[in-house]
Design a protein around this motif. Structure first.
Motif, PDB file in Angstrom:
ATOM      1  N   ILE A   1       0.832  -1.186   0.000  1.00  0.00           N
ATOM      2  CA  ILE A   1       0.000   0.000   0.000  1.00  0.00           C
ATOM      3  C   ILE A   1       0.873   1.244   0.000  1.00  0.00           C
ATOM      4  O   ILE A   1       1.788   1.380   0.805  1.00  0.00           O
ATOM      5  CB  ILE A   1      -0.943  -0.015   1.214  1.00  0.00           C
ATOM      6  N   LEU A   2       0.612   2.114  -0.946  1.00  0.00           N
ATOM      7  CA  LEU A   2       1.336   3.377  -1.038  1.00  0.00           C
ATOM      8  C   LEU A   2       0.421   4.441  -0.463  1.00  0.00           C
ATOM      9  O   LEU A   2      -0.686   4.641  -0.934  1.00  0.00           O
ATOM     10  CB  LEU A   2       1.661   3.686  -2.503  1.00  0.00           C
ATOM     11  N   ARG A   3       0.904   5.095   0.594  1.00  0.00           N
ATOM     12  CA  ARG A   3       0.034   6.004   1.338  1.00  0.00           C
ATOM     13  C   ARG A   3       0.643   7.397   1.378  1.00  0.00           C
ATOM     14  O   ARG A   3       1.816   7.556   1.678  1.00  0.00           O
ATOM     15  CB  ARG A   3      -0.081   5.448   2.763  1.00  0.00           C
ATOM     16  N   ALA A   4      -0.158   8.406   1.072  1.00  0.00           N
ATOM     17  CA  ALA A   4       0.344   9.774   1.179  1.00  0.00           C
ATOM     18  C   ALA A   4       0.122  10.263   2.600  1.00  0.00           C
ATOM     19  O   ALA A   4      -0.998  10.243   3.089  1.00  0.00           O
ATOM     20  CB  ALA A   4      -0.393  10.681   0.193  1.00  0.00           C
ATOM     21  N   VAL A   5       1.184  10.636   3.295  1.00  0.00           N
ATOM     22  CA  VAL A   5       1.002  11.170   4.642  1.00  0.00           C
ATOM     23  C   VAL A   5       1.147  12.687   4.649  1.00  0.00           C
ATOM     24  O   VAL A   5       0.752  13.347   5.588  1.00  0.00           O
ATOM     25  CB  VAL A   5       1.953  10.537   5.676  1.00  0.00           C
ATOM     26  N   LYS A   6       1.742  13.225   3.585  1.00  0.00           N
ATOM     27  CA  LYS A   6       1.808  14.677   3.430  1.00  0.00           C
ATOM     28  C   LYS A   6       1.822  14.948   1.943  1.00  0.00           C
ATOM     29  O   LYS A   6       2.482  14.239   1.204  1.00  0.00           O
ATOM     30  CB  LYS A   6       3.091  15.202   4.065  1.00  0.00           C
ATOM     31  N   ASN A   7       1.057  15.922   1.506  1.00  0.00           N
ATOM     32  CA  ASN A   7       1.082  16.240   0.089  1.00  0.00           C
ATOM     33  C   ASN A   7       0.706  17.690  -0.132  1.00  0.00           C
ATOM     34  O   ASN A   7      -0.420  18.091   0.107  1.00  0.00           O
ATOM     35  CB  ASN A   7       0.133  15.314  -0.684  1.00  0.00           C
ATOM     36  N   ARG A   8       1.664  18.475  -0.608  1.00  0.00           N
ATOM     37  CA  ARG A   8       1.368  19.876  -0.880  1.00  0.00           C
ATOM     38  C   ARG A   8       0.589  20.032  -2.169  1.00  0.00           C
ATOM     39  O   ARG A   8       0.113  21.108  -2.478  1.00  0.00           O
ATOM     40  CB  ARG A   8       2.675  20.684  -0.980  1.00  0.00           C
ATOM     41  N   PHE A   9       0.464  18.953  -2.945  1.00  0.00           N
ATOM     42  CA  PHE A   9      -0.226  19.057  -4.233  1.00  0.00           C
ATOM     43  C   PHE A   9      -1.419  18.126  -4.346  1.00  0.00           C
ATOM     44  O   PHE A   9      -1.840  17.787  -5.436  1.00  0.00           O
ATOM     45  CB  PHE A   9       0.749  18.742  -5.373  1.00  0.00           C
ATOM     46  N   GLY A  10      -1.940  17.675  -3.236  1.00  0.00           N
ATOM     47  CA  GLY A  10      -3.086  16.778  -3.327  1.00  0.00           C
ATOM     48  C   GLY A  10      -3.547  16.420  -1.940  1.00  0.00           C
ATOM     49  O   GLY A  10      -3.015  16.913  -0.953  1.00  0.00           O
ATOM     50  N   SER A  11      -4.539  15.542  -1.848  1.00  0.00           N
ATOM     51  CA  SER A  11      -5.047  15.208  -0.529  1.00  0.00           C
ATOM     52  C   SER A  11      -4.198  14.105   0.086  1.00  0.00           C
ATOM     53  O   SER A  11      -3.614  13.290  -0.615  1.00  0.00           O
ATOM     54  CB  SER A  11      -6.497  14.753  -0.624  1.00  0.00           C
ATOM     55  N   THR A  12      -4.123  14.120   1.398  1.00  0.00           N
ATOM     56  CA  THR A  12      -3.451  13.009   2.054  1.00  0.00           C
ATOM     57  C   THR A  12      -4.496  11.934   2.303  1.00  0.00           C
ATOM     58  O   THR A  12      -5.650  12.099   1.946  1.00  0.00           O
ATOM     59  CB  THR A  12      -2.838  13.437   3.393  1.00  0.00           C
ATOM     60  N   ASN A  13      -4.095  10.852   2.901  1.00  0.00           N
ATOM     61  CA  ASN A  13      -4.969   9.709   3.159  1.00  0.00           C
ATOM     62  C   ASN A  13      -5.342   8.971   1.898  1.00  0.00           C
ATOM     63  O   ASN A  13      -6.101   8.031   1.914  1.00  0.00           O
ATOM     64  CB  ASN A  13      -6.280  10.090   3.855  1.00  0.00           C
ATOM     65  N   GLU A  14      -4.823   9.423   0.784  1.00  0.00           N
ATOM     66  CA  GLU A  14      -5.097   8.724  -0.464  1.00  0.00           C
ATOM     67  C   GLU A  14      -4.189   7.491  -0.474  1.00  0.00           C
ATOM     68  O   GLU A  14      -3.044   7.567  -0.060  1.00  0.00           O
ATOM     69  CB  GLU A  14      -4.734   9.669  -1.600  1.00  0.00           C
ATOM     70  N   ILE A  15      -4.712   6.371  -0.909  1.00  0.00           N
ATOM     71  CA  ILE A  15      -3.816   5.216  -0.989  1.00  0.00           C
ATOM     72  C   ILE A  15      -3.836   4.581  -2.375  1.00  0.00           C
ATOM     73  O   ILE A  15      -4.800   4.703  -3.117  1.00  0.00           O
ATOM     74  CB  ILE A  15      -4.113   4.115   0.057  1.00  0.00           C
ATOM     75  N   GLY A  16      -2.737   3.927  -2.700  1.00  0.00           N
ATOM     76  CA  GLY A  16      -2.655   3.148  -3.926  1.00  0.00           C
ATOM     77  C   GLY A  16      -2.356   1.714  -3.519  1.00  0.00           C
ATOM     78  O   GLY A  16      -1.576   1.488  -2.608  1.00  0.00           O
TER      79      GLY A  16
END
Ligand code: TYD
Ligand code: MG
Length: 455
Positions: A247-262
């Motif tokens: 699972i690829l998880r965004a924990v910080k993103n200045r260009f999108g939402s966090t909590n998004e997973i792949g």
């Protein structure tokens, strides 16, 4: 010989300076917070201000350049990045060793070099021959993909400036060093300095830069944690070794939402995208087993269905065991207390195990009712009907509270053939007609009521 630049150790929590490293800050008493830093940085900032011709700009006149995002066509990766790679952005990909970070970036670079042009992969851990072997295994035959085995920051920047790749990858940031600091590669000072300079370089040239970082089990002192606030985007690549899901998880993103997973699956020939994760997480669900329930977890913009299992068994220990995998331990303790006090379930002398199948981790209150249902099902040895989804937040008074985006979750569950859903009554009241027609909705207000509906 070039003289070393003067450095000083600075406590990261109170700012105390010391000429030597110390394990404990003499001023505030914090442990392991002294980090090596360069002196005389402030002078640079001052001169930059004087020479820089930056004027204030009207917000209305600034061009948003979202169209410049570069889509890798690896859908799961693009989504987590917020819709593609942003020019000049610095992305940190962290994760345990061996989880598949190098594999992921190599597959990404294949896309970049096929769709955009030159790409540069800097490796400080493996030899070019090893990279080649992995590329062969993945079937990567990229024509414009360059590999550089180098650990000196200056050399890396020089090579990148010469080649001008569309994307630069540094695998891993812990192996790179700058000779301006005397400390070893991988130390906090080095990791921070290296990523700080790569950040400046990325902003100046517009070259998107990916940094790979290892995280050790305890969150890593010299790990990527220290640079989370420097970079634009932090992705964590997780999964357990026993499972093939990643699972690829965004924990910080200045260009999108966090909590998004792949979601990916590690196969013989590399990482494959998992377009419909719910199907996979539910694939091996036993029919009519007690303690098993399907819950819905909202991961970024999309709901994922997962199987949650509980096992309640008499304990021989004075302190019965409470083991949780994939859900928060404190949350489970709280819910067990609710079951004891509000439903009257005698869990005192019982071991309780709670597990989310497939290595998924859920930290959303919407699974509360699912945990309650699974524990009750195992305790009473009564299975929950197979085509039922359970969702709802549970409060200490035993009340079932509304959850967010119930419609989206219902839609997703209906697509997979679920027929019934036990959910907060408040959500049912607010729901539109279309969702109400999708399946049988059983609204509940309390844990007691949920027990009646389920069993
Ligand atoms: P790797 O990308 O080297 O991990 P990291 O860079 O995070 O340390 O991948 C490590 C594991 O992935 C390794 O144990 C082998 C496995 N693997 C596959 O199963 N299939 C593949 O095609 C590849 C390249 C690796
Ligand atoms: Mg690697």
């Amino acid at each position: 010989m070039k003289s070393k630049i003067k450095t000083v150790y600075v406590c990261q929590s109170c700012g105390t300076q010391s000429p030597r490293w110390m394990g404990k800050c003499p001023d505030c008493g914090a442990w392991n917070t002294m980090v090596e830093e360069q002196v005389e940085k402030s002078k640079d900032i001052g001169s930059a201000k004087r020479s820089g011709g930056m004027e204030p700009i009207l917000l209305n006149e600034i061009q948003a350049r979202d169209e410049d995002r570069f889509v890798t066509k690896i859908g799961e990766l693009d989504r987590v990045l917020g819709g593609g790679i942003v020019p000049g952005s610095v992305v940190l990909i962290g994760g345990d060793p061996g989880i598949g970070k190098s594999t992921l970036v190599l597959q990404m670079l294949r896309q970049v070099s096929e769709l955009r042009g030159k790409a540069l992969y800097v490796t400080g851990e493996e030899s070019p021959a090893q990279i080649k072997m992995r590329a062969q295994r993945l079937g990567v035959k990229a024509e414009h993909l360059y590999v550089l085995a180098e650990t000196s920051l200056d050399e890396i920047i020089r090579a990148a400036d010469g080649l001008e790749p569309q994307v630069l990858v540094v695998d891993s940031v812990q192996t790179v060093f700058t000779s301006e600091l005397p400390s070893a590669p991988g130390s906090v000072g080095q990791v921070r300095e290296v990523s700080g300079r790569l950040m400046i370089h990325a902003k100046k040239t517009g070259m998107p830069t990916f940094l790979i970082g290892h995280v050790t089990k305890d969150g890593a002192i010299a790990g990527p944690r220290v640079l989370e606030h420097i970079v634009d985007t932090v992705l964590y690549f997780e999964g357990d070794k026993g499972h093939s899901f990643r699972i690829l998880r965004a924990v910080k993103n200045r260009f999108g939402s966090t909590n998004e997973i792949g979601v990916f699956e590690m196969k013989e020939s590399g990482l494959a995208e998992v377009a419909n994760p719910s199907e996979i997480f539910l694939a091996e669900r036993p029919a009519d087993a007690t303690g098993s329930v399907v819950v819905s977890s909202l991961e970024g913009s999309r709901p994922i269905l997962a199987e949650l299992q509980a096992l309640v068994a008499p304990s021989k220990l004075t302190m019965p065991r409470r083991t949780c995998i994939g859900v928060d331990y404190n949350r489970v303790s709280l819910l067990l207390a609710v079951l004891e006090k509000r439903v009257g379930m005698q869990l005192m002398g019982m071991d309780v195990f709670v597990n989310i199948v497939g290595g998924l981790k859920i930290d959303e209150p919407a699974v509360d009712l699912g945990i309650i249902a699974a524990v009750a099902s195992s305790f009473r040895e009564r299975p929950i009907a197979a085509q039922t989804v359970v969702m709802g937040e549970v409060g200490l008074a035993g009340e079932v509270r509304a959850i967010s985006q119930a419609e989206a979750r219902i839609k997703d569950a209906a697509k997979l053939g679920f027929k019934r859903c036990v959910l907060p009554a408040l959500n049912v009241e607010k729901m539109d007609k279309a969702s109400k027609n999708k399946m049988e909705l059983l609204g509940v207000r309390s844990v007691d009521e949920a027990m009646e509906r389920l069993f």
